[in-house]
Design a protein around this motif. Sequence first.
Motif, PDB file in Angstrom:
ATOM      1  N   GLU A   1      -7.790   5.980  -8.005  1.00 18.27           N
ATOM      2  CA  GLU A   1      -7.582   7.409  -7.783  1.00 18.27           C
ATOM      3  C   GLU A   1      -7.418   7.762  -6.303  1.00 18.27           C
ATOM      4  O   GLU A   1      -6.761   8.725  -5.931  1.00 18.27           O
ATOM      5  CB  GLU A   1      -8.764   8.213  -8.366  1.00 18.27           C
ATOM      6  CG  GLU A   1      -8.571   8.439  -9.847  1.00 18.27           C
ATOM      7  CD  GLU A   1      -9.882   8.475 -10.607  1.00 18.27           C
ATOM      8  OE1 GLU A   1     -10.947   8.615  -9.986  1.00 18.27           O
ATOM      9  OE2 GLU A   1      -9.826   8.303 -11.838  1.00 18.27           O
ATOM     10  N   GLN A   2      -8.025   6.908  -5.427  1.00 15.14           N
ATOM     11  CA  GLN A   2      -7.894   7.194  -3.988  1.00 15.14           C
ATOM     12  C   GLN A   2      -6.543   6.663  -3.434  1.00 15.14           C
ATOM     13  O   GLN A   2      -6.323   6.638  -2.224  1.00 15.14           O
ATOM     14  CB  GLN A   2      -9.037   6.519  -3.190  1.00 15.14           C
ATOM     15  CG  GLN A   2     -10.398   7.178  -3.323  1.00 15.14           C
ATOM     16  CD  GLN A   2     -11.084   6.775  -4.616  1.00 15.14           C
ATOM     17  OE1 GLN A   2     -11.128   5.600  -4.990  1.00 15.14           O
ATOM     18  NE2 GLN A   2     -11.617   7.768  -5.352  1.00 15.14           N
TER      19      GLN A   2
ATOM     20  N   SER B   1       0.824  -1.209   0.000  1.00 19.74           N
ATOM     21  CA  SER B   1       0.000   0.000   0.000  1.00 19.74           C
ATOM     22  C   SER B   1       0.862   1.265   0.000  1.00 19.74           C
ATOM     23  O   SER B   1       0.426   2.325  -0.395  1.00 19.74           O
ATOM     24  CB  SER B   1      -0.981   0.003   1.171  1.00 19.74           C
ATOM     25  OG  SER B   1      -0.253  -0.240   2.342  1.00 19.74           O
ATOM     26  N   SER B   2       2.130   1.094   0.417  1.00 18.48           N
ATOM     27  CA  SER B   2       2.990   2.279   0.329  1.00 18.48           C
ATOM     28  C   SER B   2       3.618   2.371  -1.062  1.00 18.48           C
ATOM     29  O   SER B   2       4.527   3.162  -1.294  1.00 18.48           O
ATOM     30  CB  SER B   2       4.052   2.257   1.424  1.00 18.48           C
ATOM     31  OG  SER B   2       4.822   1.104   1.294  1.00 18.48           O
ATOM     32  N   GLY B   3       3.141   1.518  -1.972  1.00 16.06           N
ATOM     33  CA  GLY B   3       3.529   1.644  -3.370  1.00 16.06           C
ATOM     34  C   GLY B   3       4.752   0.852  -3.765  1.00 16.06           C
ATOM     35  O   GLY B   3       5.261   0.985  -4.864  1.00 16.06           O
ATOM     36  N   ASN B   4       5.220   0.008  -2.845  1.00 14.93           N
ATOM     37  CA  ASN B   4       6.425  -0.767  -3.173  1.00 14.93           C
ATOM     38  C   ASN B   4       6.110  -1.966  -4.041  1.00 14.93           C
ATOM     39  O   ASN B   4       5.047  -2.565  -3.925  1.00 14.93           O
ATOM     40  CB  ASN B   4       7.097  -1.263  -1.898  1.00 14.93           C
ATOM     41  CG  ASN B   4       7.782  -0.122  -1.171  1.00 14.93           C
ATOM     42  OD1 ASN B   4       8.052   0.910  -1.777  1.00 14.93           O
ATOM     43  ND2 ASN B   4       8.010  -0.309   0.108  1.00 14.93           N
TER      44      ASN B   4
END
Length: 491
Positions: free
Chosen positions: A107-108, A76-79
Amino acid sequence: MISNYSKEIINDIIFALDSTTIIAFIDSSGYIKYANHKFCEISKYNYGELIGEKYQIFDSTFLYGDFFYGLEDSISSGNVLKGDIKTRAKDGTFYWVNTTIIPLFNEQRKAYQYVFVQTDITDRKKTEETLQETLKELENSNKELQDIKNALDDSSIIAITDITGSITYVNDTFCEISKYDRDEFIGKDLRKINSNHHSKDFFKCLWKTVKRGEVWKGEIKNKAKDGTFYWVQSTIVPFFNKQGSPYQYVSIQHDITDKKKAEVMLLRSEKLSAIGELAAGIAHEIRNPLTTLKGFTIFLNSMESDVKKKEYYTLLLEEIERINFIVGEFMVLAKPQTIHLKRTSLIPIITKVCKFLESELNLNNVVIELVCENEDVYVECEEHMIKQVFLNFIKNAIEAMPDGGTIKIKVFINNNKVQITFIDEGKGIPEDQVKKLGEPFFTTKEKGNGLGLMVCFKIIQMHNGKIFIQSKENKGTMIDVSLPYKGLTCK
Ligand code: ADP
Ligand code: MG
């Protein structure tokens, strides 16, 4: 045109990716939305069976290691997450996939889907597993080897040398028996423990054998740092390099000093009994003609008036006496030996012997000092035999003190034994010759015959006693005789 071209390229990429890579789309709840052909192939499920199902790897039983630890946070932190996953196929077999999980965000900025891109690494993992197992086995067998080495180290005397004979290793037992420190060996050869007992050929033969690559076995007498000797049973094993030639020699030894001592004792008693048998056969035969010779020599001497010739007869008589004496000594050993032991007072035997030797003692400036706890000590013996023993000891002591001196005779009762000790201040015997005392014909005297002590040993043995000799060169000799104690005073 450009967008068409891009679409074409994208299709090609997808095609190439599809045919080489395992791909699946999983939604945020872990359900499979899409699985490519490769995914179906490796998991052995068909497409229909997969879609809408929960991807197995989210099932906790398939989570391996720390791979999924913190997955959600991390994703969820984009890793992008990478790792190896072990997965179960439909038929129950397992396969390994190197997995990259790429989260796709709405988008969220919430991950709504994950793309799983995987490559099959089952073969590599299998090889790794086999390697691990082999390493484990190796570790175990190494442990076994270590155990064997420890056991060997505890029980044996071990030294390792390189091919030039230079020592590379000695164990504690080796240092203990040789009384040298480890530092005194490493990098040196074994020359310092050479006892000089063995010939040069003995060691040449040893080295030749191991250099040929064969194991050498044998008994070696070594010399410890303090000058004492020890015997080892030795096995020397050559070790070979890849080229097949020896690069080191491992010597495994066991202490056999006691066995060797016992062998020497046995040899001595065998020699004694062999001589005893021989003596029985010939002693009497020699005695008879000797008596005739002696009688006639005395007769001829008495008839002779020529002084010179009389001198010859005297010499002849002296020599006949000498032969008579030697034969007499041998007769003690003759078998079968009848010996009548009688309870006898010991001190009078000693004083009688001293009296008998009085003139010889005076002539040689030797005095006897008798020390006894009790004058009425009794032993069981054949008196004339014990007299012969004491006579031999005192005569030897006189002969060891050409310039005179004192002979101490101590009599003590110790542990139900009567201990009679003869101590002189004479020239003594070198340490390495002490063990030869009592061997037939061992003498260091010009006119000696080396039978006296042998007879003493034999007589004391027949009396169930023991003799112990200690000597120091130029200091003196101590002879301990112990006989069974038979009480005090006359019964
Ligand atoms: P022999 O006296 O004829 O030589 P023995 O058997 O009596 O034979 O003694 C053997 C050897 O033991 C002697 O030659 C001598 O070297 C040594 N020996 C015995 N007793 C003594 C002693 N008291 N002091 C020194 N040496 C001794
Ligand atoms: Mg003697």
